[in-house]
Design an enzyme around this catalytic site. Structure first.
Site, PDB file in Angstrom:
ATOM      1  N   GLY A  43      -3.697  -2.785   1.215  1.00  0.00           N
ATOM      2  CA  GLY A  43      -4.196  -2.088   2.924  1.00  0.00           C
ATOM      3  C   GLY A  43      -4.194  -3.205   3.154  1.00  0.00           C
ATOM      4  O   GLY A  43      -3.881  -3.105   4.642  1.00  0.00           O
ATOM      5  N   SER A 115       1.952  -5.353  -1.008  1.00  0.00           N
ATOM      6  CA  SER A 115       1.917  -5.189   0.477  1.00  0.00           C
ATOM      7  C   SER A 115       0.269  -6.254   0.815  1.00  0.00           C
ATOM      8  O   SER A 115       0.441  -6.866   0.425  1.00  0.00           O
ATOM      9  CB  SER A 115       1.230  -3.371   0.750  1.00  0.00           C
ATOM     10  OG  SER A 115       1.082  -3.557   1.674  1.00  0.00           O
ATOM     11  N   TRP A 116      -0.471  -5.475   1.050  1.00  0.00           N
ATOM     12  CA  TRP A 116      -1.234  -6.716   1.729  1.00  0.00           C
ATOM     13  C   TRP A 116      -1.706  -7.110  -0.341  1.00  0.00           C
ATOM     14  O   TRP A 116      -2.136  -8.089   0.526  1.00  0.00           O
ATOM     15  CB  TRP A 116      -2.672  -5.883   1.762  1.00  0.00           C
ATOM     16  CG  TRP A 116      -3.861  -6.998   1.775  1.00  0.00           C
ATOM     17  CD1 TRP A 116      -5.353  -6.748   1.382  1.00  0.00           C
ATOM     18  CD2 TRP A 116      -4.293  -7.800   2.457  1.00  0.00           C
ATOM     19  NE1 TRP A 116      -5.846  -7.423   1.008  1.00  0.00           N
ATOM     20  CE2 TRP A 116      -5.301  -8.675   1.820  1.00  0.00           C
ATOM     21  CE3 TRP A 116      -3.843  -8.353   3.317  1.00  0.00           C
ATOM     22  CZ2 TRP A 116      -5.476 -10.153   2.352  1.00  0.00           C
ATOM     23  CZ3 TRP A 116      -3.815 -10.366   4.125  1.00  0.00           C
ATOM     24  CH2 TRP A 116      -5.284 -10.789   3.110  1.00  0.00           C
ATOM     25  N   ASP A 272      11.813  -0.250   3.156  1.00  0.00           N
ATOM     26  CA  ASP A 272      11.200  -0.640   3.537  1.00  0.00           C
ATOM     27  C   ASP A 272      10.374  -0.791   4.941  1.00  0.00           C
ATOM     28  O   ASP A 272      11.118  -1.732   5.381  1.00  0.00           O
ATOM     29  CB  ASP A 272      10.053  -1.860   2.558  1.00  0.00           C
ATOM     30  CG  ASP A 272       8.703  -1.526   2.704  1.00  0.00           C
ATOM     31  OD1 ASP A 272       8.278  -1.537   3.649  1.00  0.00           O
ATOM     32  OD2 ASP A 272       7.812  -2.362   2.742  1.00  0.00           O
ATOM     33  N   HIS A 300       8.044   1.433   1.000  1.00  0.00           N
ATOM     34  CA  HIS A 300       7.006   0.640   0.643  1.00  0.00           C
ATOM     35  C   HIS A 300       5.804   1.285  -0.086  1.00  0.00           C
ATOM     36  O   HIS A 300       5.949   0.454  -1.591  1.00  0.00           O
ATOM     37  CB  HIS A 300       6.879   0.196   1.633  1.00  0.00           C
ATOM     38  CG  HIS A 300       5.827  -0.346   2.183  1.00  0.00           C
ATOM     39  ND1 HIS A 300       5.271  -1.675   1.524  1.00  0.00           N
ATOM     40  CD2 HIS A 300       3.954  -0.178   1.893  1.00  0.00           C
ATOM     41  CE1 HIS A 300       4.208  -2.426   2.019  1.00  0.00           C
ATOM     42  NE2 HIS A 300       3.400  -1.041   2.120  1.00  0.00           N
TER      43      HIS A 300
END
Length: 320
Positions: A43, A115-116, A272, A300
């Site tokens: 996120g 990701s985050w 990505d 991604h």
């Protein structure tokens, strides 16, 4: 083919009071006597996966997953404009992870995050390397300003029409400035209609960036988040990125020496576009114990080959 394990659902759930009026929802999955691992969602604000997972061997692993502050089933929820975002920062989350580890009686665990969640995993491990046995990091990010600028400004060169729509949603006087900060201001509006419109525009841009990922999950943002989930996601994302995740520029790369001795597998998609492979390569160069696997057919949101590489990493680490 990827290794597919039997569906693994939670054998225990709960809420942990982490202070500041926040309670985080957590689940324990797999074998209570298995090797501990914590999975950090992306996120920020996406929330943990809901439902069974097939990504871990349920006989070998004790997997912990939880909803970070303000999202998923944690309370209070960021979709509520009254929720205080000043107590939702990277360093609050690092502290929450430690509180959860202590609450569950776990001495050390494997840390996985994409990701985050990759940025959070790296920052947590740098703060508490003595608590980390191994790391698995797909979709590697470090949330430095240049990465955020690329995602919300630079990659417009590939999607000019979609970016123009994204840019046009903010007030005219802010369109030539920092769009993330402009959206963050919109997401703090007391008017729900303003917040909803901003959240929709943000998600449409996120989907544009992953739209070429035929082997992954194009449409993941507008299809995967609805109503309050979407509002919380965009409010938290814009809050974190507008504040550079409360990290010093280049902090994650600067502090990679703190992870020396911790084995890791980094898995990143060549295609990505939102988080180019360069960051993963830089981190691998600074981390002798990390193995970087670049997946040529992935973006991604992953692919079959990325899933296989991640499964192989969990199998390898389950034997340590």
């Amino acid at each position: 083919m990827s290794i597919v394990y039997p569906p693994m659902g939670p054998y225990a759930t709960g809420f942990l009071d982490v202070g500041d009026g926040n309670r985080i929802y957590y689940e324990e999955l797999g074998n209570p006597d298995g090797k501990p691992a914590v999975n950090l969602h992306g996120g920020p604000g996406a929330g943990a996966m809901v439902g069974p997972t097939k990504a871990w061997d349920p006989e070998k692993w004790r997997v912990i997953r939880f909803d970070q502050r303000g999202c998923g089933r944690s309370t209070p929820h960021a979709a509520d404009p009254a929720t205080d975002m000043s107590v939702n920062t990277t360093w609050h989350l690092v502290r929450d992870i430690e509180l959860l580890r202590e609450h569950l009686g776990i001495e050390k665990w494997l840390v996985k995050g994409g990701s985050w969640g990759a940025s959070l995993a790296l920052v947590y491990a740098q703060a508490h390397p003595e608590r980390v046995t191994e790391m698995i990091i797909p979709a590697v990010t470090s949330t430095r300003p240049e990465e955020t600028d690329w995602l919300y400004h630079g990659v417009r060169r590939l999607f000019p029409e979609a970016w123009d729509r994204f840019r046009s949603h903010v007030p005219e006087g802010e369109r030539d400035g920092n769009l993330v900060r402009a959206y963050n201001r919109l997401m703090e509006s007391p008017d729900r209609a303003v917040r909803e419109a901003a959240a929709n525009a943000w998600m449409e841009w996120e989907d544009a960036v992953i739209s070429l990922e035929s082997n992954g999950n194009p449409g993941a943002y507008t299809e995967g988040f609805v109503d309050d989930e979407r509002m919380a996601f965009v409010r938290i994302c814009s809050h974190y990125f507008a504040n550079d995740a409360w990290l010093e520029p280049g902090q994650v790369l600067r502090d990679m020496h703190k992870l020396h001795g911790i084995p890791a597998v980094l898995v990143h998609g060549r295609h990505d576009l939102g988080s180019p492979v360069y960051t993963a390569w830089e981190i691998a160069q600074a981390w002798p114990d990390a193995k970087l696997i670049v997946i040529e057919d992935s973006g991604h949101t992953g692919s079959e080959a990325m899933g296989q590489a991640l499964n192989q990493a969990t199998e390898e680490f389950s034997k340590r």
